[in-house]
Motif scaffolding. Structure first.
Motif, PDB file in Angstrom:
ATOM      1  N   ILE B 205     -30.475  60.990  -5.053  1.00 31.27           N
ATOM      2  CA  ILE B 205     -29.233  60.941  -6.147  1.00 31.27           C
ATOM      3  C   ILE B 205     -28.093  60.711  -6.033  1.00 31.27           C
ATOM      4  N   LEU B 206     -27.474  61.456  -4.636  1.00 32.14           N
ATOM      5  CA  LEU B 206     -26.122  61.290  -4.280  1.00 32.14           C
ATOM      6  C   LEU B 206     -25.756  59.814  -4.249  1.00 32.14           C
ATOM      7  N   PRO B 207     -26.652  58.832  -3.582  1.00 32.36           N
ATOM      8  CA  PRO B 207     -26.363  57.576  -3.503  1.00 32.36           C
ATOM      9  C   PRO B 207     -25.865  56.853  -4.901  1.00 32.36           C
ATOM     10  N   GLN B 208     -26.621  57.279  -5.999  1.00 32.90           N
ATOM     11  CA  GLN B 208     -26.771  56.816  -7.190  1.00 32.90           C
ATOM     12  C   GLN B 208     -25.127  57.209  -8.131  1.00 32.90           C
ATOM     13  N   VAL B 209     -24.709  58.528  -7.587  1.00 35.12           N
ATOM     14  CA  VAL B 209     -23.534  59.110  -8.320  1.00 35.12           C
ATOM     15  C   VAL B 209     -22.451  59.014  -7.673  1.00 35.12           C
ATOM     16  N   ARG B 210     -22.690  58.588  -6.283  1.00 38.01           N
ATOM     17  CA  ARG B 210     -21.373  58.755  -5.376  1.00 38.01           C
ATOM     18  C   ARG B 210     -20.069  57.981  -5.960  1.00 38.01           C
ATOM     19  N   PRO B 211     -20.162  56.830  -6.555  1.00 40.92           N
ATOM     20  CA  PRO B 211     -18.951  56.152  -7.099  1.00 40.92           C
ATOM     21  C   PRO B 211     -18.361  56.846  -8.181  1.00 40.92           C
ATOM     22  N   ARG B 212     -18.977  57.428  -8.986  1.00 38.73           N
ATOM     23  CA  ARG B 212     -18.689  58.444 -10.348  1.00 38.73           C
ATOM     24  C   ARG B 212     -18.005  59.567  -9.584  1.00 38.73           C
ATOM     25  N   LEU B 213     -18.679  60.324  -8.448  1.00 38.94           N
ATOM     26  CA  LEU B 213     -18.273  61.632  -8.120  1.00 38.94           C
ATOM     27  C   LEU B 213     -16.699  61.152  -7.219  1.00 38.94           C
ATOM     28  N   ILE B 214     -16.719  60.152  -6.673  1.00 35.86           N
ATOM     29  CA  ILE B 214     -15.344  60.043  -6.064  1.00 35.86           C
ATOM     30  C   ILE B 214     -14.431  59.480  -7.266  1.00 35.86           C
ATOM     31  N   GLY B 215     -14.701  58.717  -7.894  1.00 34.48           N
ATOM     32  CA  GLY B 215     -13.824  58.270  -8.994  1.00 34.48           C
ATOM     33  C   GLY B 215     -13.353  59.509  -9.878  1.00 34.48           C
ATOM     34  N   LEU B 216     -14.261  60.370 -10.397  1.00 36.81           N
ATOM     35  CA  LEU B 216     -13.875  61.643 -11.020  1.00 36.81           C
ATOM     36  C   LEU B 216     -12.963  62.429 -10.247  1.00 36.81           C
ATOM     37  N   SER B 217     -13.586  62.799  -9.015  1.00 43.15           N
ATOM     38  CA  SER B 217     -12.491  63.521  -7.910  1.00 43.15           C
ATOM     39  C   SER B 217     -11.013  63.019  -8.240  1.00 43.15           C
ATOM     40  N   ALA B 218     -10.803  61.672  -7.939  1.00 39.98           N
ATOM     41  CA  ALA B 218      -9.549  61.223  -7.873  1.00 39.98           C
ATOM     42  C   ALA B 218      -8.936  61.204  -9.321  1.00 39.98           C
ATOM     43  N   TYR B 219      -9.686  61.161 -10.382  1.00 41.23           N
ATOM     44  CA  TYR B 219      -8.994  61.261 -11.656  1.00 41.23           C
ATOM     45  C   TYR B 219      -8.574  62.726 -11.857  1.00 41.23           C
ATOM     46  N   ARG B 220      -9.367  63.803 -11.524  1.00 44.67           N
ATOM     47  CA  ARG B 220      -8.950  65.134 -11.725  1.00 44.67           C
ATOM     48  C   ARG B 220      -7.812  65.591 -10.952  1.00 44.67           C
TER      49      ARG B 220
END
Lengths: 274, 281
Positions: B205-220
């Motif tokens: 699961i993590l490899p599939q959502v990692r880009p979104r996790l990083i992107g959302l963290s930067a956005y937040r």
């Protein structure tokens, strides 16, 4: 080499297996099947006959509603979560659309076959035993992908991806391969290469395999035993040569089968000549 | 042209394609004609009536315009130096608040996101986690900040708690959506190897959502800085406090300096976070 003649020496024994989905569809209806060690068996049948459900009930990715699955003397149905995970290591699974983890590298995908043998933190930091990594490289070299080890899985072609999928299953050191439509998204030539590789690897490692496959000609060409499934019941079980027009009608329904049978025979002859 | 021309005007069934083409209109958004016209007329009547009730005191507006101009002219030239220490202190407080609350918020949002994904969590866990998200997202940051200021007193601690709490709702909701959208086959394949549940998360699961996790963290991180500037207005510390104080003391030149600094930092955050998001996609 009929399953029911294999007697108690069977590697996999399925008894009265049924699956009814919450939607009410009866996908499997009392299936009995025995697979002896080292036997490559093709499971054919129309879409929705329950082929996928059957192999998923074996490793309990799908929970069967009734019946028993026994692998190597161990009853899989009724195992607790931990014991089921350990039992799954003995059953390698190969998928229709490869189901590689696309954003991981080829090597990581191959090594993921060892997850059942590796602790969480060791797997988190990719610290697999040297032996496993060596085996992964040996297998990658065996299928001609040793140079691709650090490429991302989504950079590979379809045939290459399916090879990686096969290696992931082999890394589990399984006794049985559960193969779900391995050639569904491949061109005819690559399909034949993948099927040949599967059969060869099964021979090399002494593995039994249940191969779900749509393509009757491929099934006849590469598997000695063919089981036909229709509406959740086994309607044919015999050697590839016995699969004639009558059997195909029993499995798929009325159709002109003469071309299908002839083409499979031609394929076999080509194979023999090559 | 040849294909169309070669077809006879009327097919075997006697169907007249030309007549059907003349009569064809794209289907309307609202099928029932009476309802359609009722909605249109209703909307028009409402707009007319609403404009009719609007009372504008033009004299008062003109007077306000002049006062506004005087106010704006007080902004020039911006004064960075005379209250430089206060500005620096507020700025550091804001930045600390932003980073700490983003880190804490993300750390807490990940388990909530996992629980709020229907394809991973059993129903009771799912409902609890969705409830947490709903509570966190219902209230605007200012309202939460007022509550926390009342609970822990004035200062950056209240701001930090507010932003952490708001981050949980934001991150968990969007991350859970991404987890629910993963390719199930990849996770199923990892499960089939005999992996444990945590290995399934880390490998399937993590490899599939990692880009979104990083992107959302930067956005937040970017959002949290902007919010931290606002939270000062209710006493939750940071650069907003400095801004508020300078307005209260009629030091508009200092206020202008603070505003400029906020603009620069927000722009920098915005650009770096969108750069990061582009990189990881």
């Amino acid at each position: 080499m009929r399953g029911d003649e294999a007697g108690d020496g069977a590697l996999l024994r399925i008894k009265g297996l049924s699956k009814r989905y919450p939607t009410g569809d009866l996908a499997l209806d009392g299936v009995d099947l025995a697979v002896p060690p080292g036997q490559v068996m093709a499971l054919i049948g129309p879409s929705g006959a329950g082929k996928s459900t059957l192999i998923r009930c074996v490793n309990r990715l799908v929970e069967p509603t009734a019946g028993r699955v026994v692998l190597d003397g161990q009853e899989i149905t009724g195992l607790g979560a931990g014991a089921l995970r350990r039992a799954r290591r003995r059953m390698g699974m190969i998928f229709q659309e490869y189901a590689l983890v696309e954003r991981l590298t080829v090597m990581e995908n191959v090594l993921s076959g060892r997850l059942g043998y590796t602790g969480f933190w060791a797997s988190w930091f990719r610290r697999f035993p040297r032996r496993d990594i060596e085996q992964a490289f040996r297998l990658l070299d065996r299928v001609g992908l040793a140079q691709m080890a650090d490429k991302r899985a989504d950079a590979l072609s379809g045939g290459q991806r399916q090879r990686v999928g096969i290696l992931r299953a082999l890394m589990q050191e399984p006794a049985l391969l559960l193969v779900d439509e391995p050639t569904a998204s491949l061109d005819p030539k690559t399909s034949r290469q993948i099927m040949r590789l599967l059969v060869e690897l099964c021979e090399e490692h002494g593995l039994a395999a249940i191969i779900n496959i749509h393509d009757v000609a491929l099934a006849r060409q590469f598997a000695r035993r063919i089981v036909g499934l229709r509406a959740g019941r086994i309607v044919f079980d015999g050697p590839a040569e016995a699969l004639g027009a009558e059997a195909l009608t029993a499995i798929y329904g009325e159709e002109d089968w003469s071309q299908t049978i002839r083409r499979a025979d031609e394929d076999e002859m080509e194979e023999a000549a090559a | 042209m040849s294909a169309a021309a070669s077809l006879p005007a009327r097919g075997k069934t006697g169907f007249d394609a030309a007549a059907a083409a003349r009569a064809w209109r794209p289907p309307p958004l609202i099928a029932a004609p009476w309802l359609r016209y009722a909605v249109y007329l209703g909307a028009l009547a409402y707009a007319v009536l609403a404009f009719g009730t609007l009372e504008v005191n033009w004299a008062r507006a003109a007077e306000g315009l002049e006062r506004g101009l005087r106010f704006l002219s007080g902004f020039f030239p911006p004064d960075f130096t005379s209250k430089g220490d206060d500005i620096l202190e507020g700025l550091m407080e804001s930045l600390t608040m932003t980073v700490v609350s983003t880190v804490i918020g993300i750390a807490l949002s990940i388990p909530v996101a996992l629980g709020a994904s229907r394809n991973l969590a059993p129903l009771p866990v799912y409902l609890v986690c969705r409830a947490i998200i709903a509570v966190s997202r219902t209230f605007q940051e200012i309202i939460i900040a007022i509550v926390f200021v009342a609970m822990v007193g004035f200062g950056p601690l209240a701001g930090m708690l507010t932003l952490s709490f708001a981050t949980i709702g934001f991150m968990a909701k969007l991350l859970a959506e991404d987890i629910e959208d993963i390719e199930a086959a990849q996770a199923e394949a990892v499960r089939a190897t005999g992996s444990s549940w945590f290995q399934l998360l880390a490998w399937g699961i993590l490899p599939q959502v990692r880009p979104r996790l990083i992107g959302l963290s930067a956005y937040r991180l970017d959002i949290n800085f902007r919010e931290s500037a606002v939270l000062g207005l209710v006493g939750a510390g940071g650069i907003g406090d400095t801004l508020n104080t300078s307005f209260d003391r009629y030091e508009f030149d200092t206020a202008a300096a603070v505003l400029l600094i906020i603009i620069v930092i927000v722009l920098a955050c915005e650009y770096s976070s969108s750069w990061i998001r582009r990189k990881v996609q």
